[in-house]
Structure formats: structure tokens, C-alpha cells
Design an enzyme around this catalytic site. Structure first.
Site, PDB file in Angstrom:
ATOM      1  N   GLY A  40       0.817  -1.202   0.000  1.00 44.86           N
ATOM      2  CA  GLY A  40       0.000   0.000   0.000  1.00 44.86           C
ATOM      3  C   GLY A  40       0.851   1.253   0.000  1.00 44.86           C
ATOM      4  N   HIS A  41       1.906   1.266   0.834  1.00 51.17           N
ATOM      5  CA  HIS A  41       2.826   2.399   0.833  1.00 51.17           C
ATOM      6  C   HIS A  41       3.542   2.523  -0.506  1.00 51.17           C
ATOM      7  CE1 HIS A  41       2.824   1.402   5.290  1.00 51.17           C
ATOM      8  NE2 HIS A  41       2.473   2.677   5.293  1.00 51.17           N
ATOM      9  N   LEU A 188      -4.713  -3.352   3.182  1.00 51.44           N
ATOM     10  CA  LEU A 188      -3.330  -3.487   3.603  1.00 51.44           C
ATOM     11  C   LEU A 188      -3.054  -2.547   4.773  1.00 51.44           C
ATOM     12  CD1 LEU A 188      -1.307  -3.760   0.262  1.00 51.44           C
ATOM     13  CD2 LEU A 188      -2.313  -5.563   1.662  1.00 51.44           C
TER      14      LEU A 188
END
Length: 295
Positions: A40-41, A188
Site C-alpha cells: 500500500g505504501h 493493507l
């Protein structure tokens, strides 16, 4: 992609590098994180590179947004693994301030955000959004980006940051990026690693319940009975306590009884010892989404 990412531990060095990029005409995009990076990051980093020339990722586990009984001490930290992921993703710089850099001796200023911080997580995590607003303001002032990116999974946080930036006339665009999910729907999160195998099997029910409520609301359903049914379904599946399950206006976060315009279904619930949050957009039938990702 680069095999290294520039690492900065002092504000002077960071600003010198970012100022040089800016003088060269580069567009700077900030991705604030608390580390323990996941896909996700990295999706945020990819988006940063797509809309700007330079992606600066901050990694700072902010103590002022954790309550006395929360998981600051055990929040996952693996700086070297994070830096390797950032290099692979093509990030240009990693900003890793220490607690002493962010909150030096004598630091005494906090930002108290307005209505967007009330209710939901604001009820169950007193002081949390003040800590978030303060540290994000500092990060924006340190990096001075053109754009800052935040995931929509923390939707209330996103709206709090938007309100702070608007109210304080900060020269940065805030953009929300849609939540990245596992194949089974689980959002996530760095905290997912706390789930044991049985809890991990149950966890996708959180998103499934939200999606069902959102679909029914979009067809004209009333929020109250749908929320009550959703809480009962989550508790039966093994979640508890369910701190909140609520339907809010997508722009103001005010409670709504029906989705007459775009809304969000938001939840925070414990699964074992792990607190999970998620949200799903509600777009009434026949309408087009109006809550822009940018503000």
C-alpha cells in the site's frame, strides 16, 4: 528503478537536497509514513512518481498520536527493510527524523483540529488527531512539497489533514489515494502482521460487511438498521469490541441517515488484540462520485 535511496537524518541536509531539486524545476511529492512499509505504501510511492519528479518518503513513528494504552512500543520497525523497498519502488529520498529532531527540548506547540476530528476515531483515541495534525504540519513544513499523498484507508485522518491545510493556508495540495487490498478484500495495513492465522481468515469479513452496507445504502436503504445488522454480523464473526460502525457524509464527516449524496461507511473494530479500521465509499444510484481525491 534505483538500487539506492537518498537517506536524510538531519533537516539541514534534507532541505539542501530538496531545495536543489526545486530550483531545478522538479515537482516534489511527499509520502508520510510510519514505516513497516507494505505494498500500500509502495503504491503511494508509485503514484508520487507518476504525478511528480521527486518522491520524498518520511518514516517516523510519531509518539504524540499514540495513547497511553496503545501500541507505540511494539509498532513494527525495520528501517533497513523499508529503505530497500523504497529503493526498489524508485523513491528519491527517505526522511528519517529522530524524536529529538521532531520534538526537541522545549517543544510545546500542538494543533487542535476542528469538527473533522470529532467522533469515530476521535472518540476512542483522545488526542490522536492533534498528534497527527501536528506531525503532518511539521513534515510539510520540513519538506515543503507541492503535493502530499495519504491513503484513503485512514479516511478520517485524510479529512482532518485537508481541513488543517485549508484552515492554515498551507501551500500544498493534499491528495487521497484509494485503499490497496489483498485479494480477499482486507485493507493493507502494517498492523495486519499482528493477526494470527485464525484471525487472518476472519479479517476480510470487515470489508465484506462494509461493502454490503454501502451497496444497500446506494439503493436507498436506511443507515440505522444496516449499521445495527453490520455490528451483529461482525460480532458473530469474532470481532469485538466494535468501537464504531457508522455512515458519514464523505465531505464533512457529519452523520447521515440516508446516502442522499456521496457518503462513507467507516468502521473500527478489534480482532483479538489488533485494532482494524476500514471504510467504503457510497455513491447513490444514478449519481457520480463527487468527493475528489485532491484538495
Amino acid at each position: 528503478m534505483s538500487d539506492t535511496v537518498l537517506r536524510f537524518d538531519t533537516l539541514e541536509a534534507l532541505r539542501a537536497r530538496v531545495d536543489a531539486w526545486r530550483m531545478g524545476g522538479d515537482r516534489i511529492v511527499l509520502v508520510p509514513t510510519m514505516g513497516a512499509l507494505h505494498q500500500g505504501h509502495l503504491a503511494l510511492v508509485a503514484h508520487a512518481k507518476a504525478i511528480g519528479r521527486r518522491a520524498v518518503v518520511s518514516i517516523f513513528v510519531n509518539p504524540t498520536q499514540f495513547g497511553p494504552n496503545e501500541d507505540f512500543s511494539r509498532y513494527p520497525r525495520d528501517t533497513e527493510a523499508d529503505l530497500a523497498l523504497l529503493a526498489e519502488a524508485g523513491a528519491d529520498a527517505a526522511w528519517l527524523p529522530s524524536v529529538e529532531t521532531m520534538y526537541p527540548t522545549g517543544f510545546s506547540t500542538r494543533i487542535e483540529p476542528g469538527p473533522a476530528a470529532e467522533g469515530l476515531c476521535g472518540t476512542f483515541r483522545p488526542g490522536h488527531f492533534s498528534g497527527v495534525a501536528t506531525v503532518v504540519t511539521k513534515l510539510i513544513n520540513q519538506v515543503r512539497p507541492d503535493i502530499a499523498l495519504f491513503g484513503e484507508k485512514d479516511f478520517q485522518q485524510l479529512q482532518v489533514i485537508r481541513s488543517v491545510v485549508r484552515d492554515l493556508d498551507m501551500a500544498v495540495a493534499i491528495e487521497g489515494v484509494p485503499t490497496l487490498r489483498e485479494a480477499d478484500g482486507l485493507a493493507l495495513s502494517s498492523r495486519n502482521r499482528y493477526l494470527d492465522p485464525r484471525e487472518r481468515e476472519i479479517a476480510p469479513r470487515l470489508h465484506a460487511v462494509l461493502a454490503d452496507i454501502a451497496e444497500r445504502l446506494a439503493r436507498g436503504g436506511d443507515a440505522a438498521p444496516l449499521v445495527a445488522q453490520g455490528i451483529a454480523t461482525l460480532e458473530a464473526a469474532g470481532f469485538g469490541p466494535v468501537q464504531y460502525l457508522d455512515v458519514r457524509d464523505a465531505q464533512t464527516l457529519a452523520p447521515v441517515a440516508r446516502a442522499e449524496r456521496e457518503a462513507r461507511v467507516l468502521v473500527a473494530a478489534y480482532l483479538g488484540n489488533t485494532r482494524l479500521i476500514d471504510n467504503v465509499a457510497v455513491v447513490p444510484a444514478g449519481r457520480t462520485a463527487v468527493s475528489s481525491s485532491k484538495q
